[in-house]
Design a protein around this motif. Structure first.
Motif, PDB file in Angstrom:
ATOM      1  N   LYS A 190     -29.315 -10.469  11.297  1.00 41.80           N
ATOM      2  CA  LYS A 190     -29.730 -11.724  10.675  1.00 41.80           C
ATOM      3  C   LYS A 190     -30.681 -11.389   9.524  1.00 41.80           C
ATOM      4  O   LYS A 190     -31.455 -10.441   9.601  1.00 41.80           O
ATOM      5  CB  LYS A 190     -30.473 -12.606  11.685  1.00 41.80           C
ATOM      6  CG  LYS A 190     -29.553 -13.398  12.595  1.00 41.80           C
ATOM      7  CD  LYS A 190     -30.350 -14.178  13.633  1.00 41.80           C
ATOM      8  CE  LYS A 190     -31.008 -15.430  13.113  1.00 41.80           C
ATOM      9  NZ  LYS A 190     -32.443 -15.421  13.084  1.00 41.80           N
ATOM     10  N   LYS A 193     -34.382 -10.992  10.203  1.00 40.77           N
ATOM     11  CA  LYS A 193     -34.680  -9.794  10.983  1.00 40.77           C
ATOM     12  C   LYS A 193     -34.640  -8.549  10.085  1.00 40.77           C
ATOM     13  O   LYS A 193     -35.474  -7.652  10.203  1.00 40.77           O
ATOM     14  CB  LYS A 193     -33.682  -9.671  12.131  1.00 40.77           C
ATOM     15  CG  LYS A 193     -34.173  -8.791  13.270  1.00 40.77           C
ATOM     16  CD  LYS A 193     -33.354  -9.007  14.536  1.00 40.77           C
ATOM     17  CE  LYS A 193     -33.709 -10.302  15.215  1.00 40.77           C
ATOM     18  NZ  LYS A 193     -33.205 -10.398  16.598  1.00 40.77           N
ATOM     19  N   LYS A 264     -30.407 -20.411  11.459  1.00 40.64           N
ATOM     20  CA  LYS A 264     -29.713 -20.099  12.712  1.00 40.64           C
ATOM     21  C   LYS A 264     -30.663 -20.214  13.905  1.00 40.64           C
ATOM     22  O   LYS A 264     -30.276 -20.695  14.975  1.00 40.64           O
ATOM     23  CB  LYS A 264     -29.121 -18.693  12.637  1.00 40.64           C
ATOM     24  CG  LYS A 264     -27.941 -18.593  11.684  1.00 40.64           C
ATOM     25  CD  LYS A 264     -27.488 -17.154  11.497  1.00 40.64           C
ATOM     26  CE  LYS A 264     -26.376 -17.070  10.443  1.00 40.64           C
ATOM     27  NZ  LYS A 264     -26.045 -15.671  10.087  1.00 40.64           N
ATOM     28  N   THR A 265     -31.900 -19.786  13.713  1.00 39.82           N
ATOM     29  CA  THR A 265     -32.877 -19.873  14.806  1.00 39.82           C
ATOM     30  C   THR A 265     -33.221 -21.329  15.112  1.00 39.82           C
ATOM     31  O   THR A 265     -33.299 -21.728  16.274  1.00 39.82           O
ATOM     32  CB  THR A 265     -34.162 -19.091  14.453  1.00 39.82           C
ATOM     33  OG1 THR A 265     -33.815 -17.743  14.128  1.00 39.82           O
ATOM     34  CG2 THR A 265     -35.130 -19.089  15.626  1.00 39.82           C
ATOM     35  N   ALA A 268     -30.483 -22.804  17.061  1.00 37.96           N
ATOM     36  CA  ALA A 268     -30.487 -22.317  18.447  1.00 37.96           C
ATOM     37  C   ALA A 268     -31.580 -23.006  19.265  1.00 37.96           C
ATOM     38  O   ALA A 268     -31.376 -23.331  20.444  1.00 37.96           O
ATOM     39  CB  ALA A 268     -30.684 -20.806  18.467  1.00 37.96           C
ATOM     40  N   ASP A 405     -39.613 -11.560  19.134  1.00 37.16           N
ATOM     41  CA  ASP A 405     -38.735 -12.270  18.221  1.00 37.16           C
ATOM     42  C   ASP A 405     -38.186 -13.529  18.907  1.00 37.16           C
ATOM     43  O   ASP A 405     -37.776 -13.485  20.068  1.00 37.16           O
ATOM     44  CB  ASP A 405     -37.605 -11.309  17.839  1.00 37.16           C
ATOM     45  CG  ASP A 405     -36.656 -11.885  16.836  1.00 37.16           C
ATOM     46  OD1 ASP A 405     -35.876 -12.762  17.241  1.00 37.16           O
ATOM     47  OD2 ASP A 405     -36.691 -11.454  15.679  1.00 37.16           O
ATOM     48  N   ASP A 407     -35.406 -15.190  18.458  1.00 36.45           N
ATOM     49  CA  ASP A 407     -33.992 -15.062  18.850  1.00 36.45           C
ATOM     50  C   ASP A 407     -33.849 -14.239  20.121  1.00 36.45           C
ATOM     51  O   ASP A 407     -33.085 -14.585  21.024  1.00 36.45           O
ATOM     52  CB  ASP A 407     -33.183 -14.398  17.730  1.00 36.45           C
ATOM     53  CG  ASP A 407     -33.218 -15.207  16.446  1.00 36.45           C
ATOM     54  OD1 ASP A 407     -33.025 -16.430  16.531  1.00 36.45           O
ATOM     55  OD2 ASP A 407     -33.451 -14.624  15.376  1.00 36.45           O
ATOM     56  N   ASP A 408     -34.612 -13.142  20.180  1.00 36.28           N
ATOM     57  CA  ASP A 408     -34.554 -12.285  21.375  1.00 36.28           C
ATOM     58  C   ASP A 408     -35.070 -13.043  22.594  1.00 36.28           C
ATOM     59  O   ASP A 408     -34.546 -12.903  23.706  1.00 36.28           O
ATOM     60  CB  ASP A 408     -35.386 -11.012  21.167  1.00 36.28           C
ATOM     61  CG  ASP A 408     -34.810 -10.119  20.076  1.00 36.28           C
ATOM     62  OD1 ASP A 408     -33.627 -10.297  19.736  1.00 36.28           O
ATOM     63  OD2 ASP A 408     -35.547  -9.251  19.562  1.00 36.28           O
ATOM     64  N   GLU A 411     -32.423 -15.394  23.932  1.00 35.86           N
ATOM     65  CA  GLU A 411     -31.415 -14.650  24.681  1.00 35.86           C
ATOM     66  C   GLU A 411     -31.955 -14.189  26.032  1.00 35.86           C
ATOM     67  O   GLU A 411     -31.258 -14.233  27.044  1.00 35.86           O
ATOM     68  CB  GLU A 411     -30.936 -13.443  23.864  1.00 35.86           C
ATOM     69  CG  GLU A 411     -30.083 -13.802  22.671  1.00 35.86           C
ATOM     70  CD  GLU A 411     -28.886 -14.664  23.047  1.00 35.86           C
ATOM     71  OE1 GLU A 411     -28.214 -14.369  24.064  1.00 35.86           O
ATOM     72  OE2 GLU A 411     -28.629 -15.658  22.331  1.00 35.86           O
ATOM     73  N   ARG A 440     -27.841 -21.201  28.831  1.00 40.74           N
ATOM     74  CA  ARG A 440     -28.636 -21.450  27.621  1.00 40.74           C
ATOM     75  C   ARG A 440     -29.444 -22.742  27.778  1.00 40.74           C
ATOM     76  O   ARG A 440     -30.609 -22.798  27.388  1.00 40.74           O
ATOM     77  CB  ARG A 440     -27.706 -21.529  26.411  1.00 40.74           C
ATOM     78  CG  ARG A 440     -28.416 -21.621  25.072  1.00 40.74           C
ATOM     79  CD  ARG A 440     -27.464 -21.285  23.935  1.00 40.74           C
ATOM     80  NE  ARG A 440     -27.172 -19.870  23.888  1.00 40.74           N
ATOM     81  CZ  ARG A 440     -27.889 -18.983  23.202  1.00 40.74           C
ATOM     82  NH1 ARG A 440     -28.945 -19.374  22.514  1.00 40.74           N
ATOM     83  NH2 ARG A 440     -27.567 -17.714  23.199  1.00 40.74           N
TER      84      ARG A 440
END
Length: 599
Positions: A190, A193, A264-265, A268, A405, A407-408, A411, A440
């Motif tokens: 990304k 990142k 994107k984040t 999400a 992070d 995003d991490d 997940e 999720r």
């Protein structure tokens, strides 16, 4: 009749009682929630009445309680504990409330007025990805905007993106020196990142240069100031400010990568924005306002040409608003940005800034200066101050690459939800796509609830595993209760078809104690939304939701829904469960949390 309407009726009756019984005039009546250990649905505090009624508070309470039973249909009986008059309300009162709410899916939300509120949140730097600290900011800001909207005000969600400055140039220079033309497409990373990796790379190489210069005899301060990478980054910043074509093109390209990554984040996480402000466009704002303030005596100029605002009369200090060379400071552009926003959105009468508590003093000064400049809306500015988020492993540092992070984290939360759900073994009939969506939903719900249930001002020690517990005050526990209700409703529809509250016949219906407790909590929801909006606190919604779930589960364990003694009881309990589910979904929606239909 709502709680407010009931209290108005009771207040009028109590004032009449005081006049008739004691020939005295009572200005107001104080109510509070009845304590759990006493019987009652609302409590009148007798002690304040002693200013106009002389006598024993217990005897006064007894006399007023007797009067209310005789004159107010909703009051069935009472008891007095010291100076507290606990009133037991009739079943008919609660059943009337329930019957008159046509649609609990919309219950508690107020139609929007013309009053508009601007909520700023996120406001990241474009030299690194969003991290756990940003997550608390984003969740708070988004939820407060949704709560304020539900309370009846129009809201605008915005952010200011910090896309200029030396920190941005550090990432740019590191990419230019060490990147070999790497892109998000070529690396599979990304964009945010990828750029963040080069911010870390700059710090690593910079430290090597500092160590080398120190070994050559420089002091630490000299080495830090003279390291070639830093001086090069400073020169890059000067070129950017001068509009150098090559530098601006690199800045635009790398910022574009970051914006794509941020988008994107945000998707999400499940948040959105109505507008964006960029520091590269706002950093020169405010200078004209300073000139105007100088003319009006709000600011003063020192001998060196710098401009200041004297706030010592307000218990603060003197604040620099323009340097001696005429350049702006952060305060200058914040003044200018607030004024610009008021021009861009003229219907906005209040602004909420979601920023960590390390900026408390900055916002006190900002708001005070804007008031001194004569802006009427400045009295409605609010700093939504919040504490930092810590991890069991310690404090995060972006430049050293030790942040969590966002995003991490998302997940990891989904993976933790997967492990716990599979251990419980309740999802065997789900296909793989349904499982992924469920994990999720649970993971994000756990993260959001864990953060939002805590008062914003408090610091958080975030423990991912603890947040995904299916018992206790957690998001998954509430989501599981919602899913359980949906299961009950599906079985009920199979048995007797779809019904609504309007289909109920409640004439002469007697409530079970547990039904009444659930109804009392449902009735509070509109007031809870208003209180959360007044306090800018999602924690008010989160903790109400937990209380409602606890009360529903107690009801579920003590009475049978589908195997009730009579059809009337069964249909009422089905509709009560349906109402609870609707309020849970609305409340969690205000927190930005989804609820699964099955778990």
């Amino acid at each position: 009749m709502s709680i407010a309407q009931l209290q108005e009726t009771l207040s009028e009756a109590i004032k009449n009682a005081v006049t008739e019984l004691y020939d005295a005039h009572l200005e107001s009546v104080e109510f509070q929630t009845t304590r759990k250990e006493f019987e009652g649905d609302t409590t009148v505090v007798v002690f304040p009445m002693l200013r106009v009624v002389k006598g024993n508070p217990v005897q006064i309470g007894e006399a007023i309680g007797t009067y209310l039973v005789e004159h107010v249909d909703e009051v069935e009986r009472f008891n007095v504990v010291k100076g507290f008059l606990n009133l037991v309300l009739s079943d008919a009162y609660f059943l009337s409330f329930f019957k008159n709410v046509a649609n609990f899916s919309n219950f508690g939300k107020v139609p929007q007025t013309n009053d508009a509120v601007l909520v700023e949140y996120s406001s990241p730097n474009t030299n690194k990805p969003l991290h756990l600290g940003h997550v608390r900011n984003i969740l708070l800001g988004y939820s407060v905007a949704e709560i304020v909207k539900a309370s009846g005000k129009k809201t605008y969600k915005t952010q200011i993106i910090n896309d200029r400055g030396i920190h941005i140039c550090k990432s740019m220079l590191a990419w230019k020196r060490f990147g070999n033309e790497e892109t998000p497409a070529s690396s599979g990373l990304k964009g945010d990142k990828l750029v963040g990796n080069y911010y870390v790379k700059f710090d690593q190489e910079y430290k090597k240069q500092v160590a080398q210069l120190q070994s050559e005899g420089k002091t630490e301060d000299e080495a830090k100031a003279e390291a070639p990478l830093l001086t090069e980054a400073q020169e890059m910043l000067r070129k950017w400010e001068a509009g150098d074509t090559e530098t601006v093109a690199l800045w635009s390209k790398m910022n574009g990568w970051v914006y794509d990554g941020f988008a994107k984040t945000y998707e999400a996480i499940g948040v959105d924005f109505d507008s964006y402000y960029y520091e590269s466009e706002t950093y020169l704002l405010g200078k004209d306002n300073i000139e105007e303030g100088l003319k009006n005596g709000v600011f003063y100029k020192k001998d060196d040409g710098s401009v200041w605002c004297d706030l010592t009369d307000e218990g603060l200090d003197e604040k620099l608003v323009l340097r001696s060379d005429g350049t702006a400071v952060y305060m200058t552009q914040d003044i200018g940005t607030a004024i610009q926003r008021s021009k861009d959105l003229p219907d906005v009468g209040a602004m909420i800034y979601t920023v960590g508590n390390e900026q408390d003093y900055h916002f006190k000064v900002l708001f005070l200066i804007l008031k001194k400049l004569g802006y009427s809306w400045a009295k409605n500015l609010h700093h939504l101050s919040y504490g930092m988020v810590d991890l069991p492993s310690g404090k995060m540092k972006s430049r050293e690459g030790t942040v969590v992070d966002a995003d991490d984290l998302i997940e990891e939360m989904a993976q933790t939800a997967r492990e716990i759900s599979e251990e419980l073994g309740k999802i065997d009939d789900f296909n793989e796509t349904e499982k992924e969506e469920l994990f999720r939903t649970i993971g994000l719900g756990a993260l959001k609830y864990y953060i939002l249930k805590i008062d914003p001002k408090k610091r958080i020690l975030f423990n991912p595993e603890e947040s995904v517990d299916f018992q206790g005050n957690t998001g998954p526990f509430i989501q599981y209760t919602y899913a359980r209700i949906q299961s009950i409703l599906r079985k009920a529809e199979e048995q007797s078809g779809a019904r609504t509250i309007a289909d109920l016949s409640l004439e002469g219906f007697t409530l079970h104690e547990k039904e009444k407790e659930v109804l009392k909590l449902l009735q509070q929801f509109p007031d809870v939304i208003q209180l959360a909006a007044e306090q800018y606190s999602p924690a008010v919604i989160a903790n109400y939701t937990y209380d409602l779930v606890k009360e529903f589960n107690s009801f579920y364990q003590n009475v049978s829904i589908l195997a009730a003694d009579s059809e009337a009881e069964k249909q009422f309990r089905i509709q009560l469960a349906k109402a609870v589910a609707a309020v849970l979904k609305t409340a969690f929606g205000l927190l930005g949390i989804n609820v699964p239909e099955r778990m």
